[in-house]
Design a protein around this motif. Sequence first.
Motif, PDB file in Angstrom:
ATOM      1  N   ASN A   1      -8.114   4.405  -1.227  1.00 58.12           N
ATOM      2  CA  ASN A   1      -8.966   4.826  -0.108  1.00 58.12           C
ATOM      3  C   ASN A   1      -8.201   5.729   0.847  1.00 58.12           C
ATOM      4  OD1 ASN A   1     -11.205   3.448  -1.028  1.00 58.12           O
ATOM      5  ND2 ASN A   1     -10.751   1.609   0.150  1.00 58.12           N
ATOM      6  N   GLN A   2      -6.944   5.384   1.126  1.00 58.83           N
ATOM      7  CA  GLN A   2      -6.137   6.221   2.009  1.00 58.83           C
ATOM      8  C   GLN A   2      -5.806   7.557   1.353  1.00 58.83           C
ATOM      9  OE1 GLN A   2      -2.673   4.251   3.558  1.00 58.83           O
ATOM     10  NE2 GLN A   2      -3.854   2.540   4.367  1.00 58.83           N
TER      11      GLN A   2
ATOM     12  N   VAL B   1       0.841  -1.195   0.000  1.00 62.82           N
ATOM     13  CA  VAL B   1       0.000   0.000   0.000  1.00 62.82           C
ATOM     14  C   VAL B   1       0.881   1.253   0.000  1.00 62.82           C
ATOM     15  CG1 VAL B   1      -1.709   1.297   1.326  1.00 62.82           C
ATOM     16  CG2 VAL B   1      -1.919  -1.187   1.128  1.00 62.82           C
TER      17      VAL B   1
ATOM     18  N   GLN C   1      -6.842  -0.179  -1.425  1.00 65.86           N
ATOM     19  CA  GLN C   1      -6.598   0.340  -0.081  1.00 65.86           C
ATOM     20  C   GLN C   1      -5.808   1.649  -0.155  1.00 65.86           C
ATOM     21  OE1 GLN C   1      -7.854  -0.738   2.772  1.00 65.86           O
ATOM     22  NE2 GLN C   1      -6.837   0.867   3.911  1.00 65.86           N
TER      23      GLN C   1
ATOM     24  N   ILE D   1      -6.061  -5.464  -4.383  1.00 62.15           N
ATOM     25  CA  ILE D   1      -6.484  -5.177  -3.005  1.00 62.15           C
ATOM     26  C   ILE D   1      -5.645  -4.050  -2.427  1.00 62.15           C
ATOM     27  CG2 ILE D   1      -6.612  -6.138  -0.671  1.00 62.15           C
ATOM     28  CD1 ILE D   1      -7.174  -8.889  -2.058  1.00 62.15           C
ATOM     29  N   ASN D   2      -4.328  -4.111  -2.614  1.00 56.58           N
ATOM     30  CA  ASN D   2      -3.448  -3.075  -2.077  1.00 56.58           C
ATOM     31  C   ASN D   2      -3.657  -1.738  -2.783  1.00 56.58           C
ATOM     32  OD1 ASN D   2      -2.429  -4.927  -0.307  1.00 56.58           O
ATOM     33  ND2 ASN D   2      -0.546  -5.292  -1.448  1.00 56.58           N
TER      34      ASN D   2
END
Length: 97
Positions: A73-74, A35, A70, A66-67
């Motif tokens: 989103n961050q 991430v 994420q 997935i990473n």
Amino acid sequence: MKAQHLSIIAIGSLALTACFDSKQTQDNTTAAHTVNWYLAHNNQLDDTLNRCSNNPAKYRNQPDCINALQAANQRSAGELHPLHIDVDKLPKHHGWK
């Protein structure tokens, strides 16, 4: 004699199966970016998100997707987005002018 051949075949099959499983796991874990890596590389993040969202059935469980999701989103957390309010559609009886 037959039991000896059967046990050799069973042990050989078990050894080959173990080799293939560990190789596949190693390939999946080494290819994925973290991430934090995606947060530092915006262009690659956008490319990965486009690839993953274009074919979610294929890439849904991929570690990179997935990473990247994420990281996105961050990246967007805490950003202010403008509100578009049509003042003419607000109810007049609640004190709106």
